[in-house]
Design an enzyme around this catalytic site. Structure first.
Site: not given
Ligand SMILES: [Zn+2]
Length: 271
Positions: A52, A3
């Site tokens: 993020k 991720p």
């Protein structure tokens, strides 16, 4: 799949496709701090990302707006399902929230930093971040300025610091440094061309927009997607030297490099 900024950007688009524009009929938070929150009746106005961080913006008449924030870190994920479909893919005990709408259910697994704030106060959660590599307002000059502001700091740490630029994790950190021929412990002030490094990071992340396979080599074939990341002990694709691996006690700061292609550069004298 790791991720990093591209994955988070893709996740925001998946969530948008599933529940953006829909009114939530039910919510089920499985974290103590939000256990009593009920989002029934709230419209999902926008699913966005910054670095993020995932931002699900919700509105309700007459003029209320709030944001559900989440962070995937190393292991979190959002999945979407049709109503009545089994929530497959991840163990149920990892569920942190389920958002039900008429056409879809969005389920967040192992999410971190789950929080709800008034949308006008999103800056409390993301205001400290540097320019977003995946964002429309990407500002490379600002990213370079921030990286250069601490010239004695190892560049590997500086690239990971989301206050400098937002979206890089261990994968892109390792790959950008390899492609620029820069040793991870080279201090920021000794990196030959910071603007070129920042530009390369931007291009690599954005090249993987819209797909889950993260490649920096151009190949999408399994085992061929990276130059050095997760290739410790194997030969460098350019020179054949064994790829090295270092981890700083936890997996948040793992790095890979080729000792031949990324030679050590002595640090300049301190200030
Ligand atoms: Zn090499």
């Amino acid at each position: 799949m790791v991720p990093e900024g591209d994955t988070v950007w893709n996740t925001a688009r998946v969530l948008a496709g599933a529940i953006e524009g829909q009114v939530l009929t039910r919510s089920d938070f499985r974290v103590p701090q939000l256990a009593t929150v009920d989002l029934a009746g709230w419209l999902v106005a926008e699913s966005a990302s910054y670095g993020k961080h995932l931002l699900l913006r919700l509105t309700r008449e007459p003029d209320r707006a709030m944001t559900l924030h989440s962070h995937l870190r190393m292991d979190g994920a959002w999945r979407t399902y049709r109503p009545g479909e089994r929530w497959t893919g991840r163990p149920a005990h990892l569920i942190r929230v389920a958002l039900h709408a008429a056409a879809s259910v969005a389920v967040g697994f192992h999410l971190h930093e789950l929080a709800i704030v008034p949308t006008a106060e999103e800056h409390r959660l993301i205001g400290h971040l540097g320019p977003d590599l995946m964002g429309d307002g990407w500002d490379p000059a600002e990213a370079v300025t921030r990286l250069a502001a601490r010239p004695q700091r190892p560049i590997a740490d500086a690239l990971l610091d989301q206050r400098n630029l937002a979206g890089i994790g261990n994968l892109y950190k390792a790959e950008v440094l390899f492609l620029r021929g820069v040793n991870p412990w080279t201090v920021a002030g000794s990196v030959p061309d910071l603007p070129a490094m920042v530009d390369l990071a931007h291009r690599l992340l954005n090249a993987n927009r819209g797909r889950w396979t993260q490649t920096t080599t151009g190949s999408l074939r399994r085992g061929e997607t990276n130059w050095v990341f997760e290739r410790a002990g194997r030969p460098c694709r350019r020179c054949g030297t064994r790829i090295e691996r270092w981890t700083g006690g936890d997996h948040d700061r793992i790095t890979y490099w080729c000792p031949h292609c990324q030679p050590v550069v002595p640090a300049p004298p301190g200030p």
